[in-house]
Scaffold this motif. Structure first.
Motif, short mmCIF file in Angstrom:
data_model
loop_
_atom_site.label_atom_id
_atom_site.label_comp_id
_atom_site.label_asym_id
_atom_site.label_seq_id
_atom_site.Cartn_x
_atom_site.Cartn_y
_atom_site.Cartn_z
N PHE A 4 49.71 29.83 44.04
CA PHE A 4 48.38 29.99 43.46
C PHE A 4 48.47 30.98 42.29
CE2 PHE A 4 44.19 31.93 43.28
CZ PHE A 4 43.37 30.83 43.40
N PRO A 5 47.90 30.66 41.11
CA PRO A 5 48.03 31.56 39.96
C PRO A 5 47.22 32.85 40.11
CG PRO A 5 46.69 29.66 39.36
CD PRO A 5 47.16 29.43 40.77
N VAL A 6 47.89 33.98 39.92
CA VAL A 6 47.25 35.29 39.98
C VAL A 6 47.47 35.96 38.63
CG1 VAL A 6 47.18 37.54 41.10
CG2 VAL A 6 47.66 35.49 42.46
N VAL A 7 46.37 36.33 37.97
CA VAL A 7 46.44 36.96 36.65
C VAL A 7 46.16 38.45 36.81
CG1 VAL A 7 45.42 37.07 34.35
CG2 VAL A 7 45.71 34.85 35.49
N ASP A 8 47.13 39.26 36.41
CA ASP A 8 46.98 40.71 36.44
C ASP A 8 46.49 41.15 35.05
OD1 ASP A 8 47.25 43.47 36.46
OD2 ASP A 8 49.09 43.44 37.65
N VAL A 9 45.19 41.43 34.97
CA VAL A 9 44.59 41.79 33.69
C VAL A 9 45.22 43.07 33.13
CG1 VAL A 9 42.41 42.33 32.50
CG2 VAL A 9 42.44 40.66 34.36
N GLY A 10 45.66 43.97 34.03
CA GLY A 10 46.28 45.21 33.60
C GLY A 10 47.55 45.00 32.78
N PHE A 34 41.95 30.61 38.89
CA PHE A 34 42.99 31.61 39.13
C PHE A 34 42.34 32.85 39.71
CE2 PHE A 34 41.92 31.56 34.59
CZ PHE A 34 41.50 32.86 34.34
N GLU A 35 43.16 33.66 40.37
CA GLU A 35 42.68 34.93 40.91
C GLU A 35 42.92 36.01 39.88
OE1 GLU A 35 43.36 37.98 44.68
OE2 GLU A 35 44.46 36.07 44.62
N LEU A 36 41.94 36.92 39.75
CA LEU A 36 42.07 38.05 38.83
C LEU A 36 42.29 39.33 39.61
CD1 LEU A 36 39.20 37.68 36.20
CD2 LEU A 36 41.63 37.51 35.77
N VAL A 37 43.29 40.11 39.23
CA VAL A 37 43.48 41.43 39.80
C VAL A 37 43.51 42.45 38.67
CG1 VAL A 37 44.69 40.59 41.85
CG2 VAL A 37 46.02 41.22 39.83
N ASN A 38 43.23 43.70 39.01
CA ASN A 38 43.16 44.78 38.01
C ASN A 38 42.25 44.39 36.84
OD1 ASN A 38 44.97 46.45 39.43
ND2 ASN A 38 46.69 45.27 38.64
N GLY A 40 39.27 45.60 36.11
CA GLY A 40 38.48 46.67 35.51
C GLY A 40 37.16 46.97 36.19
N ILE A 41 36.71 46.11 37.10
CA ILE A 41 35.49 46.42 37.85
C ILE A 41 35.91 47.27 39.04
CG2 ILE A 41 33.49 45.52 39.11
CD1 ILE A 41 33.68 42.99 37.43
N SER A 42 35.31 48.43 39.19
CA SER A 42 35.79 49.38 40.20
C SER A 42 35.60 48.85 41.62
CB SER A 42 35.08 50.72 40.05
OG SER A 42 33.76 50.65 40.55
N ILE A 43 36.54 49.22 42.48
CA ILE A 43 36.46 48.87 43.90
C ILE A 43 35.18 49.47 44.50
CG2 ILE A 43 37.54 49.21 46.17
CD1 ILE A 43 39.12 47.33 44.41
N GLU A 44 34.82 50.69 44.05
CA GLU A 44 33.62 51.35 44.57
C GLU A 44 32.37 50.52 44.29
OE1 GLU A 44 36.88 54.01 44.20
OE2 GLU A 44 35.89 52.96 42.55
N LEU A 45 32.27 50.01 43.06
CA LEU A 45 31.10 49.19 42.72
C LEU A 45 31.10 47.90 43.53
CD1 LEU A 45 28.57 48.56 41.10
CD2 LEU A 45 30.03 47.77 39.22
N MET A 46 32.25 47.27 43.64
CA MET A 46 32.32 46.02 44.41
C MET A 46 32.00 46.25 45.89
SD MET A 46 35.42 44.14 42.31
CE MET A 46 36.08 43.42 43.72
N ASP A 47 32.49 47.37 46.44
CA ASP A 47 32.17 47.70 47.84
C ASP A 47 30.67 47.93 48.02
OD1 ASP A 47 34.79 47.50 48.65
OD2 ASP A 47 35.17 49.65 48.70
N THR A 48 30.05 48.58 47.03
CA THR A 48 28.61 48.84 47.10
C THR A 48 27.82 47.54 47.03
OG1 THR A 48 28.91 51.01 46.06
CG2 THR A 48 26.68 50.11 46.04
N VAL A 49 28.23 46.64 46.13
CA VAL A 49 27.57 45.33 46.02
C VAL A 49 27.67 44.60 47.35
CG1 VAL A 49 27.73 43.04 44.96
CG2 VAL A 49 27.86 45.08 43.53
N GLU A 50 28.86 44.60 47.93
CA GLU A 50 29.06 43.89 49.20
C GLU A 50 28.21 44.50 50.31
OE1 GLU A 50 32.75 42.38 52.04
OE2 GLU A 50 33.19 43.50 50.21
#
Length: 202
Positions: A4-10, A34-38, A40-50
């Motif tokens: 599966f394609p994984v794109v590391d934006v970093g 494809f899956e995006l990693v790194n 730029g959206i913070s884990i903290e913000l994503m955890d809060t949204v969830e």
């Protein structure tokens, strides 16, 4: 099935950029996702949204969903149902005009968080459009301009919950479908797997 394609934006700002761009090219030509990693959206913000999304479901949507299930007699189905998605959803529109402030069900914290999240998603989507332009040999901003049209872009968030189903062998969480839209960014729950993708009949 191939990896599966994984794109590391970093890696796009390093000497590994050509390899990352090649993954994007392959993903677009041969996969459609494809899956995006790194990204730029913070884990903290994503955890809060969830967290706030799950709280919102419990507070305002869970009972409505249970009532819908009861009214349709879905707890006791005997044969497979092919014309129903077992999901509880609502939509937030961000552009051209936001309806986040108009949704009476949302509390203030959730509204504020979703507005902030939408700004981050918009930035990421525009970055992806520019990467696709680069891959296609188009001038930067070309795809963004195309999607803007004459009235600006349409940009919204579909928020979905998939409650436990009493007959998972008879009712699918979500029927097979192809997403519509220019760029779809999917934020999957990190605790419940189940996302399936179709490629080469697998």
């Amino acid at each position: 099935m191939a990896n599966f394609p994984v794109v590391d934006v970093g890696k796009l700002n390093t000497e590994e950029r050509p390899a990352a761009m090649e993954i994007i090219k392959d993903a677009c030509e041969n996969w459609g996702f494809f899956e995006l990693v790194n990204h730029g959206i913070s884990i903290e913000l994503m955890d809060t949204v969830e967290k706030l999304t799950k709280e919102h479901y419990k507070k305002t949507m869970e009972q409505r969903f249970k009532e819908m299930v009861t009214s349709k007699g879905l707890e006791s189905v005997q044969s497979e149902i092919n014309d129903l998605d077992w999901e509880s959803t609502f939509f937030l529109r961000h552009l051209p005009l936001s309806n986040v402030s108009d949704n009476a069900d949302l509390d203030q914290d959730y509204r504020k968080t979703m507005k902030k999240f939408a700004l981050e998603l918009e930035k990421l989507a525009e970055q992806l459009l520019d990467l696709l332009c680069e891959n296609l040999g188009l001038e930067k901003g070309y795809l963004k301009k195309v999607f803007y049209g004459s009235k600006g872009p349409n940009f919204g968030t579909k928020v979905s919950n998939y409650p436990p189903c009493p007959t998972p062998d008879l009712i699918k969480g979500l029927r097979a479908h192809t997403d519509a839209g220019g760029i779809i960014l999917l934020f999957q729950d990190d605790k419940v797997s189940g996302l399936q993708l179709l490629k080469d009949d697998q």
